[in-house]
Design an enzyme around this catalytic site. Sequence first.
Site, PDB file in Angstrom:
ATOM      1  N   ILE A 196      19.744 -33.356  48.749  1.00 36.22           N
ATOM      2  CA  ILE A 196      21.126 -33.678  48.397  1.00 36.22           C
ATOM      3  C   ILE A 196      21.265 -35.140  48.001  1.00 36.22           C
ATOM      4  O   ILE A 196      21.887 -35.468  46.986  1.00 36.22           O
ATOM      5  CB  ILE A 196      22.076 -33.322  49.559  1.00 36.22           C
ATOM      6  CG1 ILE A 196      22.058 -31.812  49.814  1.00 36.22           C
ATOM      7  CG2 ILE A 196      23.498 -33.801  49.253  1.00 36.22           C
ATOM      8  CD1 ILE A 196      22.881 -31.380  51.016  1.00 36.22           C
ATOM      9  N   ASP A 246      16.582 -48.031  58.353  1.00 36.28           N
ATOM     10  CA  ASP A 246      16.889 -47.180  59.495  1.00 36.28           C
ATOM     11  C   ASP A 246      18.395 -47.214  59.699  1.00 36.28           C
ATOM     12  O   ASP A 246      18.949 -48.235  60.098  1.00 36.28           O
ATOM     13  CB  ASP A 246      16.156 -47.703  60.736  1.00 36.28           C
ATOM     14  CG  ASP A 246      16.474 -46.911  62.001  1.00 36.28           C
ATOM     15  OD1 ASP A 246      17.307 -45.988  61.954  1.00 36.28           O
ATOM     16  OD2 ASP A 246      15.886 -47.242  63.046  1.00 36.28           O
ATOM     17  N   VAL A 247      19.078 -46.084  59.441  1.00 33.41           N
ATOM     18  CA  VAL A 247      20.539 -46.096  59.495  1.00 33.41           C
ATOM     19  C   VAL A 247      21.081 -46.245  60.913  1.00 33.41           C
ATOM     20  O   VAL A 247      22.278 -46.499  61.080  1.00 33.41           O
ATOM     21  CB  VAL A 247      21.141 -44.832  58.841  1.00 33.41           C
ATOM     22  CG1 VAL A 247      20.776 -44.754  57.369  1.00 33.41           C
ATOM     23  CG2 VAL A 247      20.744 -43.565  59.590  1.00 33.41           C
ATOM     24  N   TYR A 282      24.732 -30.708  66.142  1.00 30.52           N
ATOM     25  CA  TYR A 282      24.895 -30.905  64.702  1.00 30.52           C
ATOM     26  C   TYR A 282      26.361 -30.731  64.300  1.00 30.52           C
ATOM     27  O   TYR A 282      26.929 -31.572  63.588  1.00 30.52           O
ATOM     28  CB  TYR A 282      24.015 -29.914  63.938  1.00 30.52           C
ATOM     29  CG  TYR A 282      24.137 -30.023  62.433  1.00 30.52           C
ATOM     30  CD1 TYR A 282      23.483 -31.037  61.737  1.00 30.52           C
ATOM     31  CD2 TYR A 282      24.917 -29.125  61.715  1.00 30.52           C
ATOM     32  CE1 TYR A 282      23.600 -31.147  60.353  1.00 30.52           C
ATOM     33  CE2 TYR A 282      25.034 -29.229  60.334  1.00 30.52           C
ATOM     34  CZ  TYR A 282      24.372 -30.234  59.660  1.00 30.52           C
ATOM     35  OH  TYR A 282      24.497 -30.336  58.291  1.00 30.52           O
ATOM     36  N   LYS A 335      28.905 -33.679  62.637  1.00 33.49           N
ATOM     37  CA  LYS A 335      29.529 -33.571  61.326  1.00 33.49           C
ATOM     38  C   LYS A 335      31.048 -33.548  61.408  1.00 33.49           C
ATOM     39  O   LYS A 335      31.738 -34.064  60.514  1.00 33.49           O
ATOM     40  CB  LYS A 335      28.997 -32.334  60.595  1.00 33.49           C
ATOM     41  CG  LYS A 335      27.520 -32.443  60.206  1.00 33.49           C
ATOM     42  CD  LYS A 335      27.268 -33.649  59.301  1.00 33.49           C
ATOM     43  CE  LYS A 335      25.851 -33.678  58.752  1.00 33.49           C
ATOM     44  NZ  LYS A 335      25.624 -34.803  57.812  1.00 33.49           N
TER      45      LYS A 335
END
Length: 256
Positions: free
Chosen positions: A22, A67-68, A161, A165
Amino acid sequence: MPAPSFALTDRTALVTGAGGVIGRAIAEGLAASGAAVAVVDVTEDGARETVEAIEAEGGRAVAIGADVTDAASVADAVARTESELGALTDAVNCAGIAGGAPAEELSVEDWDQMIAINLTGVFLCAQAEARVMLPRERGAIVNIASMSGTISNKGLTQAHYNTSKAGVAHLTKALAAEWATRGIRVNSISPGYVETPMTTREEVTPEMRRMFEDDTPLGRLAVGSEIAGPAVFLLSDAASYCTGANLLVDGGFTVW
């Protein structure tokens, strides 16, 4: 009245997770629309293939490893973007992971990792991006959430998860509210099922995949490029009155 402009000419964009399906599609879409693109992934090598694809089409791009989950690493990525490509005007925060486990068996370590990358990582990126955009009173940010933040997916055990989100979608609204009068628009995209390694991992059986397709009104999974178009729109001047929105791009999955 003039036609709405979807062009990103003379803009500089940063895309995290741009080595994945994506993220790569979005980075390529932004470049095709005229932006110079900082292609950010966890390693510089992971971003290089996307950069090569953009350059092969005549676009400008640079590969950056970051590295976020580390604020300093993200700040360095923004600084390098501006140094090599120009003042940052647009960003798509796409870096994320997936995984599944029954809630009663889910480890704290797995929960923490999911939240750190998918939610805290988005916050740290948006924060670093805004710190250079706010003084200029100009910028647009798109965060990649998921329809799993709106619904709980049939047949999947992924409480961590889904929670991460849902947090991205609401974080987006909070940031949009804070920065609306200061020149920055913030929106999120919530994709449905997309053809990525996340939808072909071991726990997603062929039977489950068929269920995903059957439960989607359009009857199929998306491909990465179908998420790129909405990202271009939300960053472009055509979306100048859009902020705080969560755009479901799910083939109609959530209508039933």
